[in-house]
Scaffold this active site. Structure first.
Site, PDB file in Angstrom:
ATOM      1  N   TYR B 122       0.868  -1.175   0.000  1.00 51.29           N
ATOM      2  CA  TYR B 122       0.000   0.000   0.000  1.00 51.29           C
ATOM      3  C   TYR B 122       0.907   1.228   0.000  1.00 51.29           C
ATOM      4  O   TYR B 122       1.755   1.371   0.889  1.00 51.29           O
ATOM      5  CB  TYR B 122      -0.866  -0.062   1.258  1.00 51.29           C
ATOM      6  CG  TYR B 122      -1.743   1.133   1.555  1.00 51.29           C
ATOM      7  CD1 TYR B 122      -3.072   1.147   1.147  1.00 51.29           C
ATOM      8  CD2 TYR B 122      -1.272   2.215   2.304  1.00 51.29           C
ATOM      9  CE1 TYR B 122      -3.906   2.215   1.454  1.00 51.29           C
ATOM     10  CE2 TYR B 122      -2.098   3.287   2.610  1.00 51.29           C
ATOM     11  CZ  TYR B 122      -3.414   3.281   2.183  1.00 51.29           C
ATOM     12  OH  TYR B 122      -4.242   4.337   2.496  1.00 51.29           O
ATOM     13  N   CYS B 123       0.761   2.079  -1.008  1.00 47.90           N
ATOM     14  CA  CYS B 123       1.703   3.191  -1.168  1.00 47.90           C
ATOM     15  C   CYS B 123       0.978   4.528  -1.110  1.00 47.90           C
ATOM     16  O   CYS B 123       0.403   4.976  -2.112  1.00 47.90           O
ATOM     17  CB  CYS B 123       2.433   3.080  -2.504  1.00 47.90           C
ATOM     18  SG  CYS B 123       3.233   1.497  -2.773  1.00 47.90           S
ATOM     19  N   THR B 125       2.183   7.173   1.726  1.00 49.30           N
ATOM     20  CA  THR B 125       3.133   8.111   2.318  1.00 49.30           C
ATOM     21  C   THR B 125       4.268   8.457   1.355  1.00 49.30           C
ATOM     22  O   THR B 125       4.735   7.610   0.600  1.00 49.30           O
ATOM     23  CB  THR B 125       3.714   7.495   3.608  1.00 49.30           C
ATOM     24  OG1 THR B 125       2.633   7.301   4.517  1.00 49.30           O
ATOM     25  CG2 THR B 125       4.750   8.397   4.248  1.00 49.30           C
ATOM     26  N   SER B 157       5.844  -0.891   3.255  1.00 49.74           N
ATOM     27  CA  SER B 157       5.961  -2.265   3.749  1.00 49.74           C
ATOM     28  C   SER B 157       5.875  -3.216   2.568  1.00 49.74           C
ATOM     29  O   SER B 157       4.945  -3.123   1.777  1.00 49.74           O
ATOM     30  CB  SER B 157       4.834  -2.569   4.734  1.00 49.74           C
ATOM     31  OG  SER B 157       4.995  -1.795   5.881  1.00 49.74           O
ATOM     32  N   ARG B 241      -6.641   0.106  10.186  1.00 47.41           N
ATOM     33  CA  ARG B 241      -6.432   0.524  11.587  1.00 47.41           C
ATOM     34  C   ARG B 241      -6.921  -0.534  12.562  1.00 47.41           C
ATOM     35  O   ARG B 241      -6.299  -0.777  13.600  1.00 47.41           O
ATOM     36  CB  ARG B 241      -7.148   1.856  11.832  1.00 47.41           C
ATOM     37  CG  ARG B 241      -6.374   3.004  11.231  1.00 47.41           C
ATOM     38  CD  ARG B 241      -7.131   4.318  11.205  1.00 47.41           C
ATOM     39  NE  ARG B 241      -6.336   5.266  10.424  1.00 47.41           N
ATOM     40  CZ  ARG B 241      -6.812   6.287   9.760  1.00 47.41           C
ATOM     41  NH1 ARG B 241      -8.115   6.537   9.767  1.00 47.41           N
ATOM     42  NH2 ARG B 241      -6.017   7.066   9.081  1.00 47.41           N
ATOM     43  N   GLN B 277       2.342  -8.870  45.943  1.00 41.83           N
ATOM     44  CA  GLN B 277       1.077  -8.268  45.523  1.00 41.83           C
ATOM     45  C   GLN B 277       1.283  -7.078  44.586  1.00 41.83           C
ATOM     46  O   GLN B 277       0.492  -6.868  43.671  1.00 41.83           O
ATOM     47  CB  GLN B 277       0.267  -7.829  46.752  1.00 41.83           C
ATOM     48  CG  GLN B 277      -1.183  -7.588  46.390  1.00 41.83           C
ATOM     49  CD  GLN B 277      -2.015  -7.236  47.595  1.00 41.83           C
ATOM     50  OE1 GLN B 277      -1.646  -6.399  48.414  1.00 41.83           O
ATOM     51  NE2 GLN B 277      -3.164  -7.881  47.713  1.00 41.83           N
ATOM     52  N   GLU B 362      -0.399   3.738   9.769  1.00 40.60           N
ATOM     53  CA  GLU B 362      -1.832   3.705   9.460  1.00 40.60           C
ATOM     54  C   GLU B 362      -2.496   4.972  10.025  1.00 40.60           C
ATOM     55  O   GLU B 362      -3.629   4.950  10.463  1.00 40.60           O
ATOM     56  CB  GLU B 362      -2.528   2.460  10.020  1.00 40.60           C
ATOM     57  CG  GLU B 362      -1.835   1.126   9.767  1.00 40.60           C
ATOM     58  CD  GLU B 362      -1.979   0.608   8.353  1.00 40.60           C
ATOM     59  OE1 GLU B 362      -1.322   1.199   7.483  1.00 40.60           O
ATOM     60  OE2 GLU B 362      -2.705  -0.355   8.118  1.00 40.60           O
TER      61      GLU B 362
END
Lengths: 249, 384
Positions: B122-123, B125, B157, B241, B277, B362
């Site tokens: 996915y391009c 940016t 990516s 997202r 605890q 994202e």
């Protein structure tokens, strides 16, 4: 050829089993349940026989509470064609299960019944053998390899001394060992398709079987906790302890 | 309101969990250390239907919904955050083609994406257009039946490894309405890649710049109409997202489970850590944060499935909350592991490095707040 695959719903193999506080059995409330891993191997083998064109239909059977339908669904998602649920809240012991399966086998007339060599909950390893005896069919237990040719199934069995190969005339009962195959994951589309495959529900009474237990469980207890070991200073001391205290050498 | 999963949803989750435990988890440390893009494991995942989870079935997809995807990505990420996150991007890109592509495009691209014979990226940016994505400058100029593309995409990516690049490019004037969505195939003359980036985490997937120089693609590679690109990109990100948020849940949960084990094993001051605890309370808070995040993710995913008009808002809220919670839980888990948590012998530092970027990509969590605030101020009632 039709294949019948009995599948048992058991406590998942990853669950740390706890004994009920009153010692009557193992805690199953709120515990993750899944298909007995040996039965998964049986389903996988049946699906492979169908993929090879040897089997034409796979019927998965489960016996017990209503949630056993989920175990049948798992088999359907792996590739079984339809399911039979024998629903009962009663405790089912191997003899009752074998009788119920024998009754189903009489109406379904499968060419092969393949199931796990044992269930990981009670480790009885009895159902397959009893079922073969009740039906008067040959049995090939602890199978690590099976091959069908014509009316004969050749079963390679894992026995203490090594591998034993037996040839059985079909119909027969085969129980599966760990090394027979590696079960597949159900794919997402097959999980969704499994929803549409039919599951018929019946009762032990309809099959004409009285499933009442013949064995009484006296008590269930956790195995003793492992005790801490001892440290030895030298090999000589170790050998002496092994010889004199443990008496193993 | 019913939070019980259906039998099918439980079966889907089980399958994803078993698969991730056996096929991802044992390898994840090596993939990270040696920067291996695990092509075989990804194709194995694709064979089970994980590469086109909400792509329609006629082109090889699984035909499921966003809620199912959220269940799946949490489980896969519990095995390997980085690999699951790449798979989530691949799913987003495949969905964009399924949703906005015409029949010819769907049949041409999707069967190979569903089987992962082809990988997708996915391009959006660019070096100069991050949070302000609508200011992107890479240009596609139409010449007859071709687009000629010039420009550069950053932080992609799968860059260099992927076969299909879903690119947002400027075909018209300034602003979001001048952007179109165009598919560029690997091997197209004029398409090249920058060197693989060196990263804090997400090492099982390559990241690089994607460069276009007089790169010509047919006009039939455009998804939707000219000017639809930004809308398509944003709709893809709504689901993206949710997936990234679910990956943070998986990384957080794996770190929590590692902490539960460690506290039961480690002894100091003559007691198991689990008996202190102060540490029990921290474990309780980690689990509670994750559960809250999970409910937000589930709600947003269910909203997307139902076509809820407020889904974008809920996706932004869930992404902001779950990625912050996931990182916080990993960080807390690292602290509970003490010095061992800082070593690569334990998985927690890898989870921490991997989920850190979920707060950035994202849409950064700052941009999530922009989306949320914009919606809040738009709906302020005049009476109040």
């Amino acid at each position: 050829m039709k294949i019948l695959v009995p599948v048992k719903r058991v406590v998942d193999y990853n669950v740390k089993v706890r004994v009920k506080t009153d010692g009557t059995g193992v805690e199953t409330a709120g515990v993750k349940m899944s298909m007995n891993p040996f039965d998964e191997i049986a389903v996988e083998e049946a699906v492979r026989l169908k993929e090879k064109g040897i089997a034409t239909e796979i019927v998965a059977v489960s016996l017990g509470v209503a949630q056993c339908a989920e175990t049948i669904r798992t088999a359907l998602a792996m590739g079984a064609d339809r399911g039979i649920l024998v629903e009962t809240d009663a405790e089912l012991q191997p003899l009752a299960v074998a009788k119920l399966l024998a009754a189903i086998a009489k109406t379904e007339q499968p060419g092969l019944i393949i199931l796990g060599k044992q269930a990981i909950d009670d480790d009885m390893s009895a159902t397959g053998q009893m079922l073969a005896a009740l039906l008067g069919w040959p049995q090939g237990t602890f199978a690590s390899k099976v091959a069908i040719e014509g009316e004969t199934i050749t079963v390679t069995r894992e026995v203490d001394g090594g591998l034993e190969t037996v040839a059985l005339a079909l119909p027969a009962v085969v129980t599966t060992d760990l090394r027979l195959n590696e079960p597949r994951y159900a794919s997402l589309p097959n999980i969704m398709k499994a929803r549409k495959k039919p599951i018929v529900t019946m009762s032990p009474a309809e099959l004409g079987v009285d499933p009442a237990p013949r064995l009484t469980v006296v008590s269930v207890a956790e195995p003793p906790k492992r005790k801490a070991g001892a440290k030895v200073a030298s090999v000589a001391e170790l050998v002496a302890k092994l010889r004199n205290e443990a008496k193993v050498i | 309101m019913d939070f019980t999963l259906t039998e099918e949803q439980r079966a889907i989750r089980e399958t994803a969990r078993d698969f991730a435990e056996r096929e991802f988890r044992p390898q994840a440390a090596r993939w990270d250390e040696e920067r291996i893009f695990p092509v075989d494991a990804l194709r194995q995942a694709a064979a089970l239907g994980f590469a086109g989870i909400y792509v329609r079935e006629d082109v090889g997809g699984s035909g499921l919904g966003r809620f199912d995807a959220a269940l799946i990505f949490e489980e896969l990420a519990a095995g390997c955050v980085s690999t699951a996150a790449y798979l989530s991007i691949h799913n987003m890109a495949a969905w964009m083609i399924d949703r906005f592509g015409n029949e010819a495009q769907r049949r041409r691209f999707l069967p190979k994406l569903a089987s992962m014979a082809h990988f997708a990226s996915y391009c959006l940016t660019e070096p100069g257009a991050g949070s302000d994505a609508a200011s992107l400058k890479s240009r596609a100029v139409r010449h007859g039946d071709q687009y000629v593309i010039d420009g550069a995409k950053a932080f992609i990516s799968g860059g260099g490894a992927s076969d299909i690049y879903v690119c947002m490019l400027r075909t018209g004037g300034e602003g979001p309405k001048g952007i179109s969505c165009i598919l560029v195939e690997k091997g197209t003359p004029g398409l090249s890649f920058g060197k693989p980036e060196k990263k804090l985490g997400w090492n099982s997937q390559p990241t690089s710049m994607v460069l276009f120089e007089n790169c010509r693609v047919p006009v039939t590679n455009r998804l939707g109409e000219e000017g639809d690109g930004f809308k398509i990109a944003m709709m893809g990100l709504d689901g993206g997202r949710i997936n990234i948020a679910a990956c943070s849940l998986g990384g957080g949960r794996a770190s929590l489970e590692a902490s539960q084990r460690y506290l039961g094993e480690r002894t100091q001051f003559g007691k198991k850590l689990a008996e202190f605890q102060a540490l029990q309370f921290r474990l309780a808070d980690m689990a509670t944060e994750l559960e809250a995040a999970r409910l937000m993710v589930w709600r947003a995913a269910a909203g997307l499935d139902a076509g809820d008009p407020e889904a974008t808002l809920h996706c932004a809220m869930a992404k902001r909350f779950a990625t912050d919670a996931g990182f916080a839980v990993c960080n807390e888990a690292l602290q509970l592991h003490g010095g061992y948590g800082y070593l690569k012998d334990f998985p927690v530092e890898r989870h921490l490095r991997d989920v850190r970027v979920h707060q950035i990509l994202e849409g950064t969590n700052e941009i999530m707040r922009v989306i949320i605030a914009r919606r809040l101020l738009a709906q302020t009632d005049r009476r109040s």
